[in-house]
Design a protein around this motif. Structure first.
Motif, PDB file in Angstrom:
ATOM      1  N   ASP A 107       0.715  -1.376  -0.017  1.00 36.70           N
ATOM      2  CA  ASP A 107       0.551  -0.165   0.234  1.00 36.70           C
ATOM      3  C   ASP A 107       1.025   1.429   0.510  1.00 36.70           C
ATOM      4  O   ASP A 107       0.963   1.645   0.899  1.00 36.70           O
ATOM      5  N   LEU A 108       0.900   2.323  -1.496  1.00 31.97           N
ATOM      6  CA  LEU A 108       1.321   3.302  -1.344  1.00 31.97           C
ATOM      7  C   LEU A 108       0.766   4.180  -1.350  1.00 31.97           C
ATOM      8  O   LEU A 108       1.229   4.722  -1.614  1.00 31.97           O
ATOM      9  N   THR A 109      -0.571   4.456  -0.750  1.00 36.53           N
ATOM     10  CA  THR A 109      -1.504   5.831  -0.499  1.00 36.53           C
ATOM     11  C   THR A 109      -0.195   5.984   1.021  1.00 36.53           C
ATOM     12  O   THR A 109      -1.298   7.499   1.228  1.00 36.53           O
ATOM     13  N   ASN A 110      -0.040   5.229   2.120  1.00 42.99           N
ATOM     14  CA  ASN A 110       1.062   6.210   2.873  1.00 42.99           C
ATOM     15  C   ASN A 110       2.297   7.123   2.148  1.00 42.99           C
ATOM     16  O   ASN A 110       2.869   6.891   1.462  1.00 42.99           O
ATOM     17  N   ALA A 111       1.855   8.357   2.418  1.00 44.22           N
ATOM     18  CA  ALA A 111       3.559   9.476   1.926  1.00 44.22           C
ATOM     19  C   ALA A 111       4.627   8.545   2.286  1.00 44.22           C
ATOM     20  O   ALA A 111       5.524   8.909   1.434  1.00 44.22           O
ATOM     21  N   GLY A 112       4.423   8.168   3.851  1.00 41.95           N
ATOM     22  CA  GLY A 112       6.184   7.752   4.646  1.00 41.95           C
ATOM     23  C   GLY A 112       6.071   6.369   4.108  1.00 41.95           C
ATOM     24  O   GLY A 112       7.622   5.720   2.920  1.00 41.95           O
ATOM     25  N   VAL A 113       5.497   5.718   3.524  1.00 42.35           N
ATOM     26  CA  VAL A 113       6.018   3.834   3.045  1.00 42.35           C
ATOM     27  C   VAL A 113       6.511   4.305   0.789  1.00 42.35           C
ATOM     28  O   VAL A 113       7.001   3.735   0.541  1.00 42.35           O
ATOM     29  N   ASN A 114       5.158   5.498   0.315  1.00 43.07           N
ATOM     30  CA  ASN A 114       6.017   5.429  -0.715  1.00 43.07           C
ATOM     31  C   ASN A 114       6.855   5.935  -0.788  1.00 43.07           C
ATOM     32  O   ASN A 114       7.971   5.760  -1.766  1.00 43.07           O
ATOM     33  N   ASN A 115       7.551   7.103  -0.063  1.00 44.98           N
ATOM     34  CA  ASN A 115       8.763   7.660  -0.254  1.00 44.98           C
ATOM     35  C   ASN A 115       9.523   6.455  -0.008  1.00 44.98           C
ATOM     36  O   ASN A 115      11.582   6.889  -0.388  1.00 44.98           O
ATOM     37  N   SER A 116       9.252   5.513   0.945  1.00 43.42           N
ATOM     38  CA  SER A 116      10.561   4.955   1.268  1.00 43.42           C
ATOM     39  C   SER A 116      10.659   4.056   0.200  1.00 43.42           C
ATOM     40  O   SER A 116      11.788   3.798   0.207  1.00 43.42           O
ATOM     41  N   HIS A 117      10.093   3.466  -0.612  1.00 46.02           N
ATOM     42  CA  HIS A 117      10.303   2.871  -1.874  1.00 46.02           C
ATOM     43  C   HIS A 117      10.429   3.715  -3.898  1.00 46.02           C
ATOM     44  O   HIS A 117      11.204   2.936  -4.333  1.00 46.02           O
ATOM     45  N   TRP A 118      10.609   4.182  -2.932  1.00 45.99           N
ATOM     46  CA  TRP A 118      10.670   6.199  -4.242  1.00 45.99           C
ATOM     47  C   TRP A 118      12.618   6.051  -4.291  1.00 45.99           C
ATOM     48  O   TRP A 118      12.868   6.630  -3.700  1.00 45.99           O
TER      49      TRP A 118
END
Length: 173
Positions: A114-125
């Motif tokens: 789930d990449l809807t959380n900004a922190g999780v999204n940024n950690s994989h970017w």
């Protein structure tokens, strides 16, 4: 004569006022009847792509150390690579030769990311690649077998995008 012109001047608003056809060009340039989803739909993902730097890394030691490093980019309707609040699902299939559908038996499916959380999204970017990187652990070691990894993107609007990528494991010395 003067009385007639004063009377016509006084009655002129009555002739010009009233119900008529609405103006086809509204005074507001914004169309309020359009939903917010349609306004932002051009800025969301339109296509998903698995980059060719995706690899299977195998460890000579234990199979728990084997993983697939998947690089995924999301593209908007203008083919620009973007970040987006989506959910990604990965599945690994055997490669079937000489078949209309080369995806054979499913070997693995990982929990949705789930990449809807900004922190999780940024950690994989990975900003230098303009793509996401995911390290997916493998329960079993894949030796010399060609596989297909399928990435499915589930957008907040419910739209699903997917991409298949043929992957070969790295050869160990």
């Amino acid at each position: 004569m003067r009385t007639i012109s004063v009377l016509l001047l006084a009655l002129s608003p009555l002739f010009y006022a009233g119900c008529g056809e609405p103006n086809s060009n509204p005074a507001f340039p914004i169309d309020f009847s359009r939903s917010q989803d349609s306004v932002y739909s051009h800025f969301g993902p339109a296509r998903i792509d698995v980059l060719p730097i995706t690899t299977i890394t195998s460890s000579a030691g234990s199979p728990g150390e084997s993983a697939i490093n998947v690089y995924v980019c999301l593209l908007d309707s203008f083919d620009s690579q973007i970040k987006a609040p989506v959910t990604l699902r990965f599945e690994l299939f055997q490669y079937t030769q000489r078949s209309a559908d080369p995806k054979g038996k499913r070997l693995n499916i990982w929990p949705d990311i789930d990449l809807t959380n900004a922190g999780v999204n940024n950690s994989h970017w990975q900003d230098f690649l303009r793509a996401y990187k995911f390290s997916l652990p493998l329960q079993q070691r894949i030796t010399g077998e060609t596989c297909i990894i399928q990435a499915t993107c589930i957008c907040p609007t419910g739209k699903r995008l997917w991409a298949d990528f043929c992957i070969r494991p790295a050869r160990l010395p």
